[in-house]
Write a protein that holds these residues in place. Structure first.
Motif, short mmCIF file in Angstrom:
data_model
loop_
_atom_site.label_atom_id
_atom_site.label_comp_id
_atom_site.label_asym_id
_atom_site.label_seq_id
_atom_site.Cartn_x
_atom_site.Cartn_y
_atom_site.Cartn_z
N ARG A 54 -34.20 -34.01 -39.27
CA ARG A 54 -33.28 -34.46 -38.42
C ARG A 54 -32.10 -35.60 -39.16
O ARG A 54 -32.86 -36.37 -39.33
CB ARG A 54 -33.64 -34.78 -36.93
CG ARG A 54 -32.48 -34.76 -36.20
CD ARG A 54 -32.87 -35.19 -34.69
NE ARG A 54 -32.08 -35.20 -33.65
CZ ARG A 54 -32.27 -35.47 -32.44
NH1 ARG A 54 -33.62 -35.78 -32.25
NH2 ARG A 54 -31.36 -35.36 -31.44
N SER A 55 -31.13 -35.08 -39.12
CA SER A 55 -30.40 -36.20 -39.95
C SER A 55 -28.80 -36.82 -39.17
O SER A 55 -28.55 -36.10 -38.27
CB SER A 55 -29.85 -35.75 -41.43
OG SER A 55 -31.14 -35.13 -41.86
N ILE A 56 -28.13 -37.56 -39.80
CA ILE A 56 -26.78 -38.13 -39.49
C ILE A 56 -26.01 -37.69 -40.39
O ILE A 56 -26.09 -37.86 -41.65
CB ILE A 56 -27.06 -39.48 -39.12
CG1 ILE A 56 -27.87 -40.23 -38.04
CG2 ILE A 56 -25.49 -40.22 -38.41
CD1 ILE A 56 -28.26 -41.46 -38.14
N TYR A 57 -24.71 -37.25 -39.94
CA TYR A 57 -23.84 -36.83 -40.80
C TYR A 57 -22.31 -37.58 -40.56
O TYR A 57 -21.86 -37.44 -39.63
CB TYR A 57 -23.59 -35.26 -40.91
CG TYR A 57 -24.85 -34.60 -41.00
CD1 TYR A 57 -25.51 -34.35 -42.20
CD2 TYR A 57 -25.49 -34.17 -39.79
CE1 TYR A 57 -26.77 -33.65 -42.16
CE2 TYR A 57 -26.94 -33.43 -39.87
CZ TYR A 57 -27.45 -33.13 -41.07
OH TYR A 57 -28.60 -32.59 -41.14
N PHE A 58 -21.78 -37.99 -41.71
CA PHE A 58 -20.66 -38.58 -41.54
C PHE A 58 -19.65 -37.58 -42.63
O PHE A 58 -19.75 -37.60 -43.82
CB PHE A 58 -20.25 -40.09 -41.91
CG PHE A 58 -21.09 -40.79 -41.06
CD1 PHE A 58 -20.48 -41.45 -39.92
CD2 PHE A 58 -22.49 -41.12 -41.30
CE1 PHE A 58 -21.05 -42.43 -39.31
CE2 PHE A 58 -22.98 -42.08 -40.26
CZ PHE A 58 -22.22 -42.78 -39.18
N PHE A 85 -26.93 -35.36 -36.01
CA PHE A 85 -25.94 -35.93 -35.11
C PHE A 85 -24.47 -35.84 -36.25
O PHE A 85 -24.62 -36.40 -37.37
CB PHE A 85 -25.98 -37.29 -35.22
CG PHE A 85 -27.61 -37.58 -34.15
CD1 PHE A 85 -27.39 -37.73 -32.92
CD2 PHE A 85 -28.76 -37.99 -34.80
CE1 PHE A 85 -28.39 -37.92 -32.20
CE2 PHE A 85 -29.74 -38.12 -34.02
CZ PHE A 85 -29.66 -38.19 -32.78
N LEU A 86 -23.54 -35.29 -35.58
CA LEU A 86 -22.19 -35.17 -36.47
C LEU A 86 -21.06 -36.24 -36.21
O LEU A 86 -20.94 -36.05 -34.89
CB LEU A 86 -21.81 -33.55 -36.21
CG LEU A 86 -22.57 -32.40 -36.75
CD1 LEU A 86 -22.07 -31.42 -36.34
CD2 LEU A 86 -22.43 -32.55 -38.17
N ARG A 103 -16.83 -24.53 -32.50
CA ARG A 103 -17.97 -24.56 -31.53
C ARG A 103 -18.87 -25.54 -31.89
O ARG A 103 -20.14 -25.49 -32.08
CB ARG A 103 -18.53 -23.09 -31.26
CG ARG A 103 -17.64 -22.09 -30.65
CD ARG A 103 -18.51 -20.85 -30.52
NE ARG A 103 -17.47 -19.59 -30.08
CZ ARG A 103 -17.96 -18.60 -29.64
NH1 ARG A 103 -19.15 -18.21 -29.85
NH2 ARG A 103 -17.12 -17.48 -29.41
N LEU A 104 -18.62 -26.54 -32.24
CA LEU A 104 -19.29 -27.84 -32.82
C LEU A 104 -19.41 -28.79 -31.84
O LEU A 104 -18.53 -29.43 -31.11
CB LEU A 104 -18.69 -28.34 -34.12
CG LEU A 104 -18.68 -27.46 -35.35
CD1 LEU A 104 -17.77 -28.01 -36.47
CD2 LEU A 104 -20.08 -27.28 -35.82
N GLU A 105 -20.70 -29.41 -31.70
CA GLU A 105 -20.95 -30.65 -30.68
C GLU A 105 -20.83 -31.76 -31.68
O GLU A 105 -21.82 -32.17 -32.39
CB GLU A 105 -22.31 -30.05 -30.14
CG GLU A 105 -22.57 -31.40 -29.33
CD GLU A 105 -24.15 -31.43 -28.53
OE1 GLU A 105 -24.29 -32.21 -27.75
OE2 GLU A 105 -24.45 -30.30 -28.80
N ALA A 106 -19.67 -32.52 -31.53
CA ALA A 106 -19.58 -33.68 -32.22
C ALA A 106 -19.89 -34.90 -31.30
O ALA A 106 -19.73 -34.92 -30.27
CB ALA A 106 -18.15 -33.99 -32.85
#
Length: 248
Positions: A54-58, A85-86, A103-106
């Protein structure tokens, strides 16, 4: 270790984000690591497909790429990492509504055109992520967050000795290695914390397991680091009840 991906087609922005995030991770000792900084969405996808964490994305919203913008990249990433996490980076506030289309959960949006606020925004993102991860892990690794001006500090709950009122709406948090003064009220802090803490005086809220000695004769409590806290009549009753109950 939670992996962090940074994808922005402007090298200056990539390096700026990398520098700030790296500093925040180091200062607050977060269990996070930047694994990839790039302007190529395909490189992000290829790397992520070979790693299952599971990652974090910037992601930059307006990526200059023939196949992907930030949203289409995030959509593919969401299929690979449903709980990641977006965080989107943009100069176009109106594009935020595109997240509904895809349909993204930012988790958050960062604005390039406000660099003076970017540090604080990044800090808030990492604090929120850390708190979510901590809640999932349970109380054994819980943290207490203190905000002072534009900075936020996350302190392991086990490191906290006591809170002390030092003036009107001013509180000092005492840990095993540092002192932090911030705006707050002991009553509200007490409501936020678990039963591990005990208000022994109108000016002192102590962690029970960090008490070294109780002097009922002069109404003082000695903490593990030698700090002396005052004890009120009501506090004395609470402590007697706590220690007698512990013994029983």
């Amino acid at each position: 270790m939670v992996p962090i991906y940074i994808c922005d087609d402007v090298q200056e922005t990539r390096e700026y984000l990398k520098k700030i995030i790296s500093n925040l991770i180091m200062i607050h000792d977060y269990d996070m690591e930047i694994v990839l900084v790039t302007g190529d969405p395909k490189e992000v996808l290829a790397h992520r497909r070979s790693h299952a964490m599971r990652s974090i994305y910037f992601f930059d919203v307006d990526l200059k790429h023939e196949e992907y913008n930030g949203f289409s990249l995030a959509k593919e990433m969401r299929a690979l990492d449903t709980r990641g996490f977006l965080i989107f980076i943009t100069t176009h506030e109106e594009l935020i509504f595109e997240t509904f289309k895809y349909r993204l959960e930012a988790m958050s949006y960062l604005y390039k055109d406000a660099p003076e606020k970017l540090n604080g925004q990044l800090m808030e993102c990492l604090v929120d992520i850390q708190q979510l991860l901590t809640q999932e892990l349970g109380d054994s690794q819980s943290y207490y967050t203190v905000k002072i001006a534009d900075a936020s500090y996350q302190l392991p709950m086990e490191s906290i000795l006591f809170f002390e009122t030092v003036g009107a709406h001013r509180v000092v948090l005492h840990t095993e290695s540092r002192l932090l003064e911030f705006r707050g009220e002991l009553k509200k802090i007490e409501q936020q914390l678990s039963e591990k803490f005990l208000k022994i005086h109108r000016s002192y809220l102590v962690q029970k397991s960090k008490i070294q000695q109780v002097n009922y004769s002069d109404n003082t409590v000695i903490m593990e680091n030698g700090s002396v806290c005052l004890m009120s009549r009501a506090g004395k009753k609470l402590l007697r009840s706590y220690f007698e109950g512990s013994e029983g």
